[in-house]
Design a protein around this motif. Structure first.
Motif, PDB file in Angstrom:
ATOM      1  N   HIS A 158      47.168 -24.030 -34.394  1.00  0.00           N
ATOM      2  CA  HIS A 158      45.892 -24.745 -34.301  1.00  0.00           C
ATOM      3  C   HIS A 158      44.764 -23.760 -34.603  1.00  0.00           C
ATOM      4  O   HIS A 158      44.679 -22.702 -33.985  1.00  0.00           O
ATOM      5  N   GLN A 159      43.900 -24.156 -35.534  1.00  0.00           N
ATOM      6  CA  GLN A 159      42.838 -23.266 -35.988  1.00  0.00           C
ATOM      7  C   GLN A 159      41.460 -23.830 -35.668  1.00  0.00           C
ATOM      8  O   GLN A 159      41.251 -25.044 -35.707  1.00  0.00           O
ATOM      9  N   TYR A 160      40.532 -22.925 -35.391  1.00  0.00           N
ATOM     10  CA  TYR A 160      39.115 -23.284 -35.326  1.00  0.00           C
ATOM     11  C   TYR A 160      38.289 -22.060 -35.703  1.00  0.00           C
ATOM     12  O   TYR A 160      38.777 -20.922 -35.684  1.00  0.00           O
ATOM     13  N   ILE A 161      37.032 -22.320 -36.074  1.00  0.00           N
ATOM     14  CA  ILE A 161      36.142 -21.229 -36.444  1.00  0.00           C
ATOM     15  C   ILE A 161      34.989 -21.136 -35.445  1.00  0.00           C
ATOM     16  O   ILE A 161      34.640 -22.114 -34.790  1.00  0.00           O
ATOM     17  N   ILE A 162      34.409 -19.934 -35.344  1.00  0.00           N
ATOM     18  CA  ILE A 162      33.192 -19.709 -34.575  1.00  0.00           C
ATOM     19  C   ILE A 162      32.144 -19.198 -35.560  1.00  0.00           C
ATOM     20  O   ILE A 162      32.379 -18.195 -36.241  1.00  0.00           O
ATOM     21  N   THR A 163      31.043 -19.907 -35.682  1.00  0.00           N
ATOM     22  CA  THR A 163      30.031 -19.542 -36.670  1.00  0.00           C
ATOM     23  C   THR A 163      29.033 -18.541 -36.090  1.00  0.00           C
ATOM     24  O   THR A 163      28.950 -18.337 -34.875  1.00  0.00           O
ATOM     25  N   GLU A 164      28.296 -17.949 -37.011  1.00  0.00           N
ATOM     26  CA  GLU A 164      27.128 -17.175 -36.600  1.00  0.00           C
ATOM     27  C   GLU A 164      26.091 -18.145 -36.029  1.00  0.00           C
ATOM     28  O   GLU A 164      26.244 -19.371 -36.102  1.00  0.00           O
ATOM     29  N   LYS A 165      25.023 -17.591 -35.503  1.00  0.00           N
ATOM     30  CA  LYS A 165      23.970 -18.410 -34.912  1.00  0.00           C
ATOM     31  C   LYS A 165      23.384 -19.369 -35.953  1.00  0.00           C
ATOM     32  O   LYS A 165      23.146 -18.993 -37.095  1.00  0.00           O
ATOM     33  N   ILE A 166      23.181 -20.611 -35.540  1.00  0.00           N
ATOM     34  CA  ILE A 166      22.585 -21.644 -36.403  1.00  0.00           C
ATOM     35  C   ILE A 166      21.204 -21.965 -35.860  1.00  0.00           C
ATOM     36  O   ILE A 166      21.063 -22.370 -34.698  1.00  0.00           O
ATOM     37  N   GLU A 167      20.207 -21.772 -36.678  1.00  0.00           N
ATOM     38  CA  GLU A 167      18.825 -21.974 -36.257  1.00  0.00           C
ATOM     39  C   GLU A 167      18.600 -23.424 -35.824  1.00  0.00           C
ATOM     40  O   GLU A 167      18.990 -24.360 -36.521  1.00  0.00           O
ATOM     41  N   GLY A 168      17.962 -23.580 -34.661  1.00  0.00           N
ATOM     42  CA  GLY A 168      17.624 -24.918 -34.185  1.00  0.00           C
ATOM     43  C   GLY A 168      18.697 -25.568 -33.341  1.00  0.00           C
ATOM     44  O   GLY A 168      18.487 -26.663 -32.805  1.00  0.00           O
ATOM     45  N   LEU A 169      19.858 -24.935 -33.205  1.00  0.00           N
ATOM     46  CA  LEU A 169      20.930 -25.517 -32.402  1.00  0.00           C
ATOM     47  C   LEU A 169      20.666 -25.242 -30.920  1.00  0.00           C
ATOM     48  O   LEU A 169      20.570 -24.090 -30.497  1.00  0.00           O
ATOM     49  N   ALA A 170      20.518 -26.305 -30.141  1.00  0.00           N
ATOM     50  CA  ALA A 170      20.215 -26.159 -28.715  1.00  0.00           C
ATOM     51  C   ALA A 170      21.426 -25.618 -27.961  1.00  0.00           C
ATOM     52  O   ALA A 170      22.579 -25.942 -28.278  1.00  0.00           O
ATOM     53  N   THR A 171      21.155 -24.825 -26.951  1.00  0.00           N
ATOM     54  CA  THR A 171      22.253 -24.253 -26.158  1.00  0.00           C
ATOM     55  C   THR A 171      22.952 -25.299 -25.301  1.00  0.00           C
ATOM     56  O   THR A 171      24.066 -25.070 -24.831  1.00  0.00           O
ATOM     57  N   ASP A 172      22.270 -26.440 -25.069  1.00  0.00           N
ATOM     58  CA  ASP A 172      22.907 -27.504 -24.298  1.00  0.00           C
ATOM     59  C   ASP A 172      23.358 -28.666 -25.191  1.00  0.00           C
ATOM     60  O   ASP A 172      23.472 -29.802 -24.748  1.00  0.00           O
ATOM     61  N   ALA A 173      23.612 -28.362 -26.465  1.00  0.00           N
ATOM     62  CA  ALA A 173      24.094 -29.407 -27.375  1.00  0.00           C
ATOM     63  C   ALA A 173      25.431 -29.953 -26.868  1.00  0.00           C
ATOM     64  O   ALA A 173      26.284 -29.193 -26.388  1.00  0.00           O
ATOM     65  N   PRO A 174      25.645 -31.253 -26.935  1.00  0.00           N
ATOM     66  CA  PRO A 174      26.878 -31.838 -26.406  1.00  0.00           C
ATOM     67  C   PRO A 174      28.087 -31.510 -27.284  1.00  0.00           C
ATOM     68  O   PRO A 174      27.953 -31.239 -28.481  1.00  0.00           O
ATOM     69  N   THR A 175      29.230 -31.526 -26.666  1.00  0.00           N
ATOM     70  CA  THR A 175      30.478 -31.457 -27.438  1.00  0.00           C
ATOM     71  C   THR A 175      30.627 -32.762 -28.219  1.00  0.00           C
ATOM     72  O   THR A 175      30.387 -33.850 -27.696  1.00  0.00           O
ATOM     73  N   ILE A 176      31.018 -32.640 -29.486  1.00  0.00           N
ATOM     74  CA  ILE A 176      31.088 -33.817 -30.374  1.00  0.00           C
ATOM     75  C   ILE A 176      32.475 -33.900 -30.990  1.00  0.00           C
ATOM     76  O   ILE A 176      33.041 -32.887 -31.405  1.00  0.00           O
ATOM     77  N   ARG A 177      32.991 -35.121 -31.035  1.00  0.00           N
ATOM     78  CA  ARG A 177      34.208 -35.384 -31.796  1.00  0.00           C
ATOM     79  C   ARG A 177      33.880 -36.356 -32.905  1.00  0.00           C
ATOM     80  O   ARG A 177      33.155 -37.328 -32.690  1.00  0.00           O
ATOM     81  N   ASP A 178      34.437 -36.142 -34.070  1.00  0.00           N
ATOM     82  CA  ASP A 178      34.273 -37.043 -35.205  1.00  0.00           C
ATOM     83  C   ASP A 178      35.677 -37.469 -35.656  1.00  0.00           C
ATOM     84  O   ASP A 178      36.238 -36.882 -36.585  1.00  0.00           O
ATOM     85  N   PRO A 179      36.243 -38.457 -34.985  1.00  0.00           N
ATOM     86  CA  PRO A 179      37.628 -38.824 -35.303  1.00  0.00           C
ATOM     87  C   PRO A 179      37.829 -39.265 -36.752  1.00  0.00           C
ATOM     88  O   PRO A 179      38.904 -39.023 -37.318  1.00  0.00           O
ATOM     89  N   ASP A 180      36.839 -39.917 -37.355  1.00  0.00           N
ATOM     90  CA  ASP A 180      36.994 -40.343 -38.749  1.00  0.00           C
ATOM     91  C   ASP A 180      37.243 -39.153 -39.670  1.00  0.00           C
ATOM     92  O   ASP A 180      37.930 -39.277 -40.690  1.00  0.00           O
ATOM     93  N   ARG A 181      36.663 -38.013 -39.307  1.00  0.00           N
ATOM     94  CA  ARG A 181      36.865 -36.800 -40.105  1.00  0.00           C
ATOM     95  C   ARG A 181      37.815 -35.819 -39.427  1.00  0.00           C
ATOM     96  O   ARG A 181      37.977 -34.693 -39.886  1.00  0.00           O
ATOM     97  N   ARG A 182      38.392 -36.232 -38.321  1.00  0.00           N
ATOM     98  CA  ARG A 182      39.422 -35.468 -37.604  1.00  0.00           C
ATOM     99  C   ARG A 182      38.917 -34.099 -37.143  1.00  0.00           C
ATOM    100  O   ARG A 182      39.670 -33.120 -37.113  1.00  0.00           O
ATOM    101  N   THR A 183      37.638 -34.005 -36.794  1.00  0.00           N
ATOM    102  CA  THR A 183      37.057 -32.713 -36.428  1.00  0.00           C
ATOM    103  C   THR A 183      36.332 -32.798 -35.088  1.00  0.00           C
ATOM    104  O   THR A 183      35.989 -33.887 -34.612  1.00  0.00           O
TER     105      THR A 183
END
Length: 603
Positions: free
Chosen positions: A13-38
């Motif tokens: 099972h693989q996942y990536i961790i990105t560098e900092k993304i400008e504007g991304l809130a620290t309390d952003a919710p966890t999101i699932r996108d089942p249609d795209r399986r991500t």
């Protein structure tokens, strides 16, 4: 090392961790996108993104059995961007900023998955006092608190504290010792992680695995098979001109009409169900009756040749099993239960035989095929193939006899799960085909035909027969389930769960099992729909389907009220069911919707 089978498969099972993304809130919710399986979650100003691909990669090794090396902790696989590209491309469609974000790290490690996508808890059947908590399918953190609590309580009490059947290790069988089969089925389950969960969907991998002697014969009748604990079982039979395969949808599926024809055939004529996959045990010994009397809630101390329908209870009075016991001799019993409960029920019975008793318990599932002959013409067909007297006087309902058919000795049990005259014929497994042929030949003038499990389900719904694991569970007592008549409380005999039932006997029941019908033909009931009484939620359906005889959608569930659920309380309410977020009027039923007096089965 203890000889316990824990059917797991490590998947990369693989996942990536990105560098900092400008504007991304620290309390952003966890999101699932089942249609795209991500999936996405915020981490240190960047995103973690991974997914569940339809072509997962199993981790297998050249060690014996493909086992994980003992020194693997904290190690990872090499990055595999080629395999991960499918997730990256679809994730960018949802989060365009990912196209420009730098990747800080890729994690590629083994995660433990199971053949049905549910984790594994409970007492191992192969070794007493050994408990398992494993196979969390990437939900270990989310489920860890609850899993830890129930497992600890299980150890303390010696039984599960609530209904945990879907994660119970005893849902598996000897089939799950096959590492190749477990791998293939687990990869299919992994691939379904984010797919649409269509009703009645069947797994395809590792099939056919276990077949009854009728498998090829039923294929010639255009059987469409499902699978249960490895057994191929006919779900329905496709008429000429109808493709013999399931076409899934959220509405009426393609088998709805043909199953209705099978249903009506059993109500009006006669049909044969191949139920050879039933789990079957024999208990024998001078103390066999004593052992069963303690384990069974109903009275099994009946004359030789009698059947007993009974529940097996836990110490809370909840229903741990639901089965039939036939007394073959003074100290010999034949026990029949559902296909999927083979390991669970055998283990429960074995665990509760008191030490020192002279009794043996043996699994004889593969020794007998089972042909259920059901319908108004069942006696005509059976009498044509046996010299035994199968009249109602000589062979009443609730009895068992050995009869001769086609030169073979058959255990005939007069019992039904469809609400019609009928017999379960437990035949020597090698003779199943020969006896099936004899029944089909004798029944030709009665228009006999094979019938599948989906018709069985609709027939039992009309009759109000409960299904263990949905309608009745370890959370439900016989009184709450309307099965108090099958409990020997009036007899001065102790049994597992008796004390718990006595404590609640004088109190009003806080929940009760009831049936519901919906007249709207467009509605599809599946179970888990919310029950509303006078606009207030009072429970949910435990099972649902369509009754072709009563021509209505049927559901069953428990109505709850902390102050008590009396007949008046049930009858005085206005009911609705919430189906796909929409309310629809429903009518409550406290008796079977078909033949409530049971006249058909005792004909």
């Amino acid at each position: 090392m203890a000889g316990i089978n824990v059917p797991l498969q490590p998947v990369k099972h693989q996942y990536i961790i990105t560098e900092k993304i400008e504007g991304l809130a620290t309390d952003a919710p966890t999101i699932r996108d089942p249609d795209r399986r991500t999936y996405f979650k915020e981490e240190v100003g960047g995103l973690v993104m991974g997914g569940y691909e339809p072509n997962p990669q199993a981790w297998t090794t050249d060690l014996p059995g493909g086992d994980v090396p003992n020194d693997w902790e904290f190690r990872l696989f090499d990055d595999d961007y080629d395999h991960f590209e499918q997730h990256m491309a679809r994730a960018i469609e949802r989060v365009p900023a990912l196209a420009h974000a730098g990747v800080k790290q890729m994690i590629n490690g083994p995660e433990s998955f199971t053949p049905d996508g549910n984790f594994i808890l409970g007492a191992a059947p192969e070794c007493s006092n050994m408990f398992v908590g494993a196979g969390f399918n990437a939900f270990g953190i989310a489920s860890g608190g609850g899993a830890g609590w129930v497992l600890a309580q299980w150890v303390v009490d010696g039984e599960a504290p609530l209904d945990l059947w879907v994660v119970d290790i005893r849902r598996f069988s000897g089939l799950h010792r096959d590492r190749d089969w477990v791998r293939d089925r687990t990869l299919e389950a992994y691939g379904k992680h984010y797919t649409i969960g269509f009703p009645h969907e069947e797994y395809l991998s590792g099939r056919p695995r276990i077949v009854s002697p009728l498998y090829e014969r039923l294929k010639t009748h255009r059987a469409v098979f499902g699978s249960k604990l490895g057994w191929e079982r006919p779900n329905w039979f496709a008429p000429d001109g109808v493709e013999p395969e399931d076409i899934y949808s959220m509405g009426r599926q393609n088998w709805f009409g043909p199953v209705g024809d099978e249903h009506r055939h059993v109500r009006e004529k006669v049909g044969i169900f191949d139920q050879s996959s039933f789990a079957k045990y024999e208990m024998a010994g001078t103390d066999a009756l004593k052992a069963l009397a303690w384990i069974c809630a109903n009275d099994v101390d009946k004359p030789v040749g009698r059947l007993t329908y009974t529940q097996l209870l836990n110490t809370r009075g909840g229903i741990e099993a639901d089965l039939t016991v036939a007394r073959l001799g003074e100290s010999r019993f034949y026990i029949v239960t559902g296909t999927g409960f083979r390991t669970h029920d055998l283990s429960w019975i074995g665990d509760h035989i008191e030490q020192g008793l002279d009794t043996t318990l043996k699994d004889v599932t593969e020794d007998f095929g089972t042909l259920s002959l059901m319908g108004p013409c069942a006696r005509d067909v059976l009498s044509a193939v046996t010299d035994a007297d199968v009249s109602n006087t000589a062979f009443p309902f609730g009895h068992a006899r050995e009869v001769g058919i086609a030169g073979h000795t058959v255990r005939a049990l007069r019992v039904t799960y469809v609400g019609e005259l009928g017999w379960e014929l437990h035949v020597p497994i090698a003779a199943t085909g020969e006896i099936f042929d004899a029944l089909m030949a004798a029944g030709k003038k009665h228009d006999i035909r094979p019938v599948g499990y989906r018709a069985l389900e609709s027939l039992r719904l009309e009759k109000g027969y409960r299904a263990w694991g949905s309608d009745i569970t370890p959370n439900d007592t016989p009184q709450e389930a309307g099965l108090g008549w099958a409990v020997k409380l009036r007899k001065n005999t102790d049994f597992v769960g008796r004390r718990a039932l006595e404590k609640v006997a004088a109190k009003p029941l806080a929940k009760r099992f009831a049936g519901f019908t919906v007249a709207d033909p467009e509605i599809v009931l599946l179970g888990r729909e919310t029950i509303l009484r006078n606009g207030e939620a009072v429970g949910y359906l435990t099972s649902g389907g369509y009754g072709y005889t009563v021509e209505k959608n049927i559901g069953y569930g428990y109505v709850r009220n902390a102050d008590g659920v009396s007949d008046d309380f049930l009858a005085s309410g206005d009911y609705e069911l919430v189906v796909a977020m929409e309310r629809t009027p429903a009518k409550i039923h406290l008796e079977p919707m078909y033949d409530p007096a049971g006249e058909k089965i005792r004909a």
